[in-house]
Design a protein around this motif. Structure first.
Motif: not given
Ligand code: DGI
Ligand code: FE
Ligand code: FE
Length: 204
Positions: A108-121
């Motif tokens: 899930v950490e890899i998937l989340s890093a992909i999910t937020y790579h454009t906007t950050g959070k």
């Protein structure tokens, strides 16, 4: 803490990803992958997991925009009004979906890093920070302002680096009027606040 004991076949992943993105995007992807690896070495993260996230971060980039929206709807991924206005933003969360479904990534950490790579959070994990920064500074990138300083700071203080990246991104988006995703704004507000709390000098 990730207790999974997974082995990743990076060569196989690289071969597959190469088929689904164009040549320039693949070169950028390799740049992100190895920049992720370097940052993982510096900041004590798994070098393999960082490369997986780097290799797959843009794997949905070449899906046409209308298909991106359709796929999100079909697979029950939320589409915000900002994403409808700028559907290219969807390549991030769709990329995480493709990584899970087609590349069998369950971390899930890899998937989340992909999910937020454009906007950050706000409050990104180390791996999320690594992918977000690597995407901006990889060697083939040449258009953004202040790249030399931002590249140096990436290896000194990731939070400060994210403050500078989000600040410059918002400036760029405001100059070329584009809708700004809430998450991009939240990321900037959070890292600006950290910057101010540390009373760091403005370098650029
Ligand atoms: O996919 P890449 O080109 O490698 O990089 P990326 O996924 O970081 O996308 C970069 C673009 O996304 C860049 O032109 C800035 C833009 N972007 C980031 N946050 C927002 C945004 N665009 C809009 N419209 N709204 C945002 O909040
Ligand atoms: Fe991207
Ligand atoms: Fe990218």
């Amino acid at each position: 803490m990730n207790m999974e004991n997974v082995t990743y076949d990076l060569r196989k992943m690289e071969k597959t990803v190469k088929k689904y993105i164009d040549k320039e995007r693949f070169e950028h992807t390799q740049g992100v992958r190895y920049t992720c690896a370097a940052l993982a070495m510096k900041y004590g993260c798994s070098v393999t997991e960082a490369q997986v996230a780097g290799l797959l971060h843009d794997c949905a980039k070449n899906i046409p925009n209308d298909k991106k929206i359709k796929l999100c709807r079909k697979h029950h991924l939320s589409v915000s009004k900002f994403e409808l206005e700028s559907p290219y933003l969807l390549h991030a969360k769709l990329g995480a979906w493709v990584a899970a479904q087609k590349y069998n990534v369950s971390n899930v950490e890899i998937l989340s890093a992909i999910t937020y790579h454009t906007t950050g959070k706000p409050e990104m994990s180390t791996l999320e920070k690594i992918v977000f920064i690597a995407d901006y500074i990889e060697p083939k990138r040449d258009k953004a302002a202040h790249l030399d300083v931002i590249r140096r700071i990436a290896f000194e203080d990731m939070d400060e680096c994210i403050y500078l990246i989000t600040r410059d991104t918002l400036e760029y988006l405001n100059a070329n009027p584009k809708s700004i995703d809430d998450m991009t704004q939240h990321a900037y507000d959070y890292y600006k606040n950290l910057h101010e709390k540390k009373e760091l000098q403005e370098v650029i």
